[in-house]
Design a protein around this motif. Structure first.
Motif, PDB file in Angstrom:
ATOM      1  N   LEU A 136      -6.828   9.080   5.222  1.00 10.35           N
ATOM      2  CA  LEU A 136      -7.189   7.774   5.766  1.00 10.35           C
ATOM      3  C   LEU A 136      -6.320   7.421   6.967  1.00 10.35           C
ATOM      4  N   ALA A 137      -5.055   7.805   6.914  1.00 10.58           N
ATOM      5  CA  ALA A 137      -4.168   7.547   8.046  1.00 10.58           C
ATOM      6  C   ALA A 137      -4.676   8.266   9.294  1.00 10.58           C
ATOM      7  N   GLU A 138      -5.200   9.470   9.113  1.00 10.58           N
ATOM      8  CA  GLU A 138      -5.733  10.230  10.248  1.00 10.58           C
ATOM      9  C   GLU A 138      -7.029   9.607  10.751  1.00 10.58           C
ATOM     10  N   TYR A 139      -7.936   9.275   9.843  1.00  9.48           N
ATOM     11  CA  TYR A 139      -9.200   8.661  10.249  1.00  9.48           C
ATOM     12  C   TYR A 139      -8.973   7.345  10.986  1.00  9.48           C
ATOM     13  N   LEU A 142      -3.423   5.195  11.561  1.00 10.16           N
ATOM     14  CA  LEU A 142      -2.463   4.220  11.071  1.00 10.16           C
ATOM     15  C   LEU A 142      -1.251   4.929  10.486  1.00 10.16           C
ATOM     16  N   PRO A 143      -0.092   4.283  10.496  1.00  9.33           N
ATOM     17  CA  PRO A 143       1.060   4.848   9.804  1.00  9.33           C
ATOM     18  C   PRO A 143       0.868   4.769   8.302  1.00  9.33           C
ATOM     19  N   ALA A 144       1.390   5.754   7.588  1.00 11.11           N
ATOM     20  CA  ALA A 144       1.299   5.779   6.124  1.00 11.11           C
ATOM     21  C   ALA A 144       2.696   5.968   5.552  1.00 11.11           C
ATOM     22  N   TRP A 169      15.414   6.767   0.875  1.00 13.04           N
ATOM     23  CA  TRP A 169      14.951   6.579   2.239  1.00 13.04           C
ATOM     24  C   TRP A 169      14.418   5.157   2.412  1.00 13.04           C
ATOM     25  N   GLU A 170      14.856   4.505   3.478  1.00 11.54           N
ATOM     26  CA  GLU A 170      14.334   3.191   3.836  1.00 11.54           C
ATOM     27  C   GLU A 170      13.349   3.380   4.986  1.00 11.54           C
ATOM     28  N   LEU A 171      12.102   2.998   4.760  1.00 11.36           N
ATOM     29  CA  LEU A 171      11.031   3.242   5.717  1.00 11.36           C
ATOM     30  C   LEU A 171      10.416   1.926   6.175  1.00 11.36           C
ATOM     31  N   GLU A 172       9.836   1.917   7.372  1.00 11.27           N
ATOM     32  CA  GLU A 172       9.113   0.739   7.825  1.00 11.27           C
ATOM     33  C   GLU A 172       8.057   1.137   8.842  1.00 11.27           C
ATOM     34  N   ALA A 177      -1.265  -0.850   8.236  1.00  9.46           N
ATOM     35  CA  ALA A 177      -0.636   0.355   7.712  1.00  9.46           C
ATOM     36  C   ALA A 177      -1.225   0.697   6.352  1.00  9.46           C
ATOM     37  N   ILE A 178      -0.795   1.851   5.840  1.00  9.91           N
ATOM     38  CA  ILE A 178      -1.211   2.338   4.520  1.00  9.91           C
ATOM     39  C   ILE A 178       0.050   2.607   3.713  1.00  9.91           C
ATOM     40  N   VAL A 179       0.023   2.273   2.426  1.00 12.77           N
ATOM     41  CA  VAL A 179       1.180   2.520   1.575  1.00 12.77           C
ATOM     42  C   VAL A 179       0.714   3.052   0.229  1.00 12.77           C
ATOM     43  N   THR A 180       1.453   4.023  -0.311  1.00 10.58           N
ATOM     44  CA  THR A 180       1.211   4.456  -1.690  1.00 10.58           C
ATOM     45  C   THR A 180       2.477   4.217  -2.499  1.00 10.58           C
ATOM     46  N   VAL A 181       2.282   3.819  -3.750  1.00 10.16           N
ATOM     47  CA  VAL A 181       3.421   3.527  -4.618  1.00 10.16           C
ATOM     48  C   VAL A 181       3.312   4.368  -5.882  1.00 10.16           C
ATOM     49  N   ASN A 182       4.463   4.581  -6.519  1.00 11.70           N
ATOM     50  CA  ASN A 182       4.493   5.344  -7.759  1.00 11.70           C
ATOM     51  C   ASN A 182       4.723   4.421  -8.944  1.00 11.70           C
TER      52      ASN A 182
END
Length: 260
Positions: A136-139, A142-144, A169-172, A177-182
């Motif tokens: 989805l990030a590629e389509y 957007l940043p993921a 790691w601290e990311l932003e 944007a797109i985010v995945t969580v565990n």
């Protein structure tokens, strides 16, 4: 109104005995199906980001692709507190792989107003590819930010924390944007009775491929053969009265397995 889209999936219950159909696709009809557990965590993050940023005016829309009964996963998200739900359902999507799923969901996302954030689980429990966010990030270009256990929004910037074998790691990234969580992120809330009743009566928007203005992409991957995993056997036990001899045997064993 800016939208946070929570992707969910209707999957065989983790405790169900999984089997394949004759065409090697997963049997989804003879088992209990539920919302994927990791999606409950991603829905929770979407709801928290909405609630923690009231001035932004976010709404949370749960989105899934699947057969008609996949609306059960959407109703769980609605019961938790999502504002709306969308189901993409079309017979020609049967057997879709990660690429065709991403293509279809991308088209559905284009139907929604002002999508600022897409949340999802790290990987689905039925296929475990973990590919959807990247596709989805590629389509969408957007940043993921993937595999996070902590997510926040501040001044239009998505911030998150990821832990892996190499460290923390601290990311932003800027929105959208797109985010995945565990499953180490905030524990999903339990729907209350009012939420459950409202979700049961809620009208779910349903799109076919014709509604989206696209055609199904033929799966780019397929399973040609499958075998059951052999029963687990007892491991090798190293027992030596002399600790030095035991240590040497353990080292030799690990070296033979290319583990040291």
């Amino acid at each position: 109104m800016p939208t946070i889209v929570a992707l969910v999936k209707h999957v065989p219950d983790t405790w169900s005995t999984k089997s394949l159909n004759d065409d090697h696709t997963l049997d989804r009809t003879s088992v209990d199906n539920v919302i994927d557990e990791v999606n409950e965590y991603s829905v929770e993050q979407a709801l928290r980001l909405r609630d923690n940023n009231p001035d932004a005016g976010y709404k949370v829309v749960a989105l899934t692709m699947g057969p008609a009964q996949a609306d059960e996963a959407l109703r769980k998200a609605l019961a938790m507190g999502a504002d709306d739900a969308v189901l993409v359902s079309d017979d020609s999507l049967a057997g879709a792989d990660a690429l065709s799923t991403a293509w279809t969901l991308n088209a559905a996302l284009n139907k929604l107003d002002d999508v600022q954030l897409i949340t999802a689980g790290t990987e689905a429990s039925d296929a475990s590819t973990g590919l959807l966010a990247g596709l989805l990030a590629e389509y969408r270009q957007l940043p993921a930010l993937t595999g996070l256990h902590k997510v926040e929004l501040a001044d239009g910037t998505l911030q998150g924390t990821r832990e892996d074998a190499r460290g923390t790691w601290e990311l932003e990234a800027p929105l959208p944007a797109i985010v995945t969580v565990n499953d180490k992120s905030d524990k999903p809330r339990f729907p209350n009775f009012k939420g459950l009743m409202a979700a049961k009566k809620a009208e779910i928007t349903t799109f076919t491929l014709a509604d989206l203005g696209i055609e199904a992409i033929a799966p780019t991957t397929s399973v040609s053969a499958a075998e059951k995993r052999p029963p687990r056997t007892a491991g090798e036990v190293i027992s030596e009265p002399n600790p030095q001899d035991a240590a040497k045997k353990i080292a030799d064993f690990l070296s033979a397995k290319n583990l040291i």
